[in-house]
Design an enzyme around this catalytic site. Structure first.
Site, PDB file in Angstrom:
ATOM      1  N   ASP A  79       0.843  -1.179   0.000  1.00 21.04           N
ATOM      2  CA  ASP A  79       0.000   0.000   0.000  1.00 21.04           C
ATOM      3  C   ASP A  79       0.890   1.246   0.000  1.00 21.04           C
ATOM      4  O   ASP A  79       1.855   1.327   0.770  1.00 21.04           O
ATOM      5  CB  ASP A  79      -0.885  -0.043   1.257  1.00 21.04           C
ATOM      6  CG  ASP A  79      -1.910   1.060   1.301  1.00 21.04           C
ATOM      7  OD1 ASP A  79      -2.779   1.090   0.423  1.00 21.04           O
ATOM      8  OD2 ASP A  79      -1.847   1.880   2.235  1.00 21.04           O
ATOM      9  N   GLU A 101       1.452  -0.459  -5.075  1.00 22.53           N
ATOM     10  CA  GLU A 101       0.534   0.618  -5.382  1.00 22.53           C
ATOM     11  C   GLU A 101       1.438   1.836  -5.568  1.00 22.53           C
ATOM     12  O   GLU A 101       1.963   2.379  -4.579  1.00 22.53           O
ATOM     13  CB  GLU A 101      -0.450   0.845  -4.237  1.00 22.53           C
ATOM     14  CG  GLU A 101      -1.436   1.953  -4.522  1.00 22.53           C
ATOM     15  CD  GLU A 101      -2.353   2.259  -3.339  1.00 22.53           C
ATOM     16  OE1 GLU A 101      -3.556   2.474  -3.566  1.00 22.53           O
ATOM     17  OE2 GLU A 101      -1.852   2.275  -2.194  1.00 22.53           O
TER      18      GLU A 101
END
Length: 651
Positions: free
Chosen positions: A326, A362
């Site tokens: 993330d 990401e």
């Protein structure tokens, strides 16, 4: 000598406790009984390399504990030491209960509030023997299935009530059968380590159900894994037996301690200066490149060690195949911005236990220069939001979208083909946990997040969505038919795309979140998957797409398509010309694959028009074109649809 591992380690003499802090002046381990009473507080001796440690005799597995530290308390200078704050062990692998937000967790030192009654306790645990190291079975080009562990099975009628919402439920035969039916090659679990609710949720009667607000990086959240590490390990073993790799979505970019008004739970009270980034020349001002109040300082060796230790733990003791990071640019941030060859990435590539794992980034955060799509280095795959947006724009009907669609279908060479690279590192997706579901993409033109209690201000505003005439649910047969066609077209586009693809759980059978595109705080029927009401015809359609992709790997191969590999034509086989590419109204195209290793030509036809179009591709002599996606299907595509075709020798 530095200890082999930090945290709590069972020895022949008792339990060895070790905690690193460069700036603390003193540290203790607090021991608790089964009634949560503190029965002992043992001073840790500061030794070389800023490690506080001690062996406490008479203790063993099951001992409940937490750390305390002392030192300066001056938040304006970045110092938060307070012996009254019980601190979670960053290396704990088990905790006794979930975290619950309480404003007293953020009390100032002069309030002298002992937070031990408010904090979960770490539990001394004997680690199992390592899982035999094996390379992941997943290869780029496969299908990743993104799963919110809790919401995935809360409403599944075949899962036993006590098992719903847990990691163990992923082993149930009904779940395994579903994963196999739709061709999943890797399951990606949204965060499963312990998290805490954001402080604004409680007064709204809401709770975080996504887990992107971690307190620890190794201890599993008891709500998801009541059976602890053993539960995860058994689940991974079961999925491996079905040929499915297991990836963890990890949040190594911030902690649930939030901003300066947030709670002191662990890293803030251990060494705020080391673990968190601050604004240059302002040691008391936390950087907020994560958008969550603080940002982990991955430029510091202690932070990197903690992250790598967590990754090694899950690979070694649970057999995890890889990780999705993330807000991955934070892993490579230094004082001067993002560095694609930062220390964390170098250490990760050199690590013998981690260097063969699947790594997915990401590739953006909200800090300066935070959008880094295409700039991470191998072996990272990257979430491709430009694929998401360009596919949505095409099917929404935006002008000048045909060229972008072709580029995305071919592997996004504009993003991943620089410096002589031949392979796409794209993870192609149309939806993810963050945003509309695929069904909502076709029935809401705007977000509807009122249930989140923020007056619909949260969540993305630019969704490239459309509603087919009416906002929200509709019983109008024409509208429901149009939405069904659009969902099929979107899914067929995804499965025809070059490189790795990702499907968010439930999109294969039309799940809706009632227009909520930020359902992180909806631990209820809004985000729980409705298995009983699923669209089984759409699910069967996805299974057919998966079977086609598996039978014809040239569709998925991550090698970037070049001019010698693909031809872009009209439906009658005429090669696309400049005027076709630049005409804002162009709404149909055929992708004709003729790779050298491909025994037969394959075509995928895209018809976004409102008319039925016949495919008239000229076959080779003695051959004919046949539909792959429909048994005996005609070569005429209905409006707003996609067809897969194969060229075969005529009988």
């Amino acid at each position: 000598m530095p200890p082999e591992r930090f945290g709590a380690t069972i020895t022949s003499d008792g339990v060895h406790f070790a905690l690193w802090s460069e700036t603390a002046t003193a540290a203790w381990v607090s021991i608790f009984d089964a009634d949560d009473a503190e029965i002992d507080r043992v001073a840790l001796e500061r030794g070389p390399a800023d490690i506080f440690q001690a062996v406490v005799p008479g203790l063993g597995e099951g001992t409940r504990y937490g750390f305390r530290t002392d030192g300066p308390y001056e938040p304006s200078q970045g110092d938060w030491f307070d012996p009254a704050k019980l601190l979670a062990d960053p290396h704990a692998v088990t905790i006794d209960r979930p975290y619950a937000y309480d404003a007293r967790l953020g009390a100032r030192r002069d309030e002298a509030i002992d937070t031990a009654p408010l904090m979960p306790k770490a539990v001394v645990s004997a680690l199992p023997a390592p899982v035999p190291h094996r390379p992941p079975s997943f290869i780029p080009g496969g299908l990743i299935y993104e799963v919110n562990v809790r919401g995935f099975t809360m409403l599944h009628p075949e899962i036993p009530q006590k098992q719903r919402g847990t990691i163990a439920a992923l082993c149930h035969p009904a779940i395994i059968a579903h994963l196999r039916k739709i061709g999943v090659t890797a399951i990606e679990l949204m965060p499963i380590t312990a998290w805490i609710d954001e402080r604004h949720l409680g007064p709204l009667g809401l709770s975080n159900s996504w887990g992107y607000n971690p307190v620890g990086f190794m201890a599993l959240d008891p709500r998801l894994a009541p059976g602890g590490l053993a539960e995860l390990r058994r689940t991974v073993e079961t999925l491996h037996g079905e040929g499915i790799s297991v990836l963890l979505d990890v949040v190594f970019n911030h902690s649930g301690e939030s901003d300066a008004q947030g709670p002191t739970l662990s890293l803030r009270g251990i060494d705020n200066h080391a673990y968190f980034s601050t604004v240059r020349d302002e040691p008391g001002t936390l950087a907020n490149d994560s958008g969550c109040g603080n940002t982990l300082n991955c430029d510091h060796p202690a932070t990197r060690r903690l992250i790598l230790d967590a990754m090694r733990h899950f690979v070694c003791h649970a057999g995890i195949d890889g990780f999705r990071f993330d807000l991955a640019p934070i892993l490579g941030r230094s004082r001067d911005g993002f560095e694609p060859d930062a220390a964390f990435f170098r250490e990760l590539r050199r690590d013998p236990l981690l260097n063969d794992r699947i790594l997915i980034a990401e590739p953006w955060d909200i800090g300066p220069g935070g959008y880094q799509l295409g700039n991470l280095r191998e072996p990272f795959l990257e979430w491709n939001d430009r694929y998401r947006d360009d596919v949505r724009r095409f099917w929404r009907g935006d002008p000048h979208s045909i060229g972008d669609l072709a580029t995305r279908l071919a592997g996004s060479s504009d993003i991943f083909g620089g410096h002589g690279r031949t392979h796409s590192r794209s993870v192609n997706f149309i939806t993810a946990h963050d945003g509309f579901t695929l069904a909502d993409l076709t029935q809401y033109a705007a977000k509807h997040n009122e249930a989140n209690g923020e007056a619909n201000r949260d969540g993305h505003n630019d969704n490239f969505s459309w509603n087919n005439g009416i906002e929200g649910a509709s019983d109008d047969p024409a509208i429901t038919a149009a939405r069904y066609s659009d969902r099929k077209a979107l899914l067929a586009t995804l499965f025809a795309s070059r490189g790795t693809i990702m499907l968010t759980a439930g999109d294969e059978f039309g799940r809706s979140q009632q227009g909520n595109n930020n359902a992180y705080a909806q631990d209820n029927a809004i985000s729980w998957i409705d298995w009983a009401g699923r669209d089984r015809a759409l699910e069967d359609f996805v299974a057919r797409l998966a079977a086609i992709r598996a039978a014809h790997p040239e569709i998925a191969d991550p090698v970037l398509l070049g001019g010698a590999d693909v031809e872009w034509t009209s439906f009658d086989g005429r090669p696309f010309e400049d005027e076709d590419w630049h005409d804002p109204k162009t709404a149909s195209i055929v992708m004709l694959l003729h790779l050298p290793e491909q025994p037969r030509r394959i075509a995928v036809a895209f018809n976004r028009t409102d008319e039925a179009l016949s495919v008239g591709l000229p076959p080779k002599p003695g051959h004919h074109w046949r539909r792959l996606d429909e048994d005996g299907g005609a070569l005429t595509l209905p409006p707003r649809s996609v067809a897969y075709l194969i060229e075969e020798a005529s009988a």
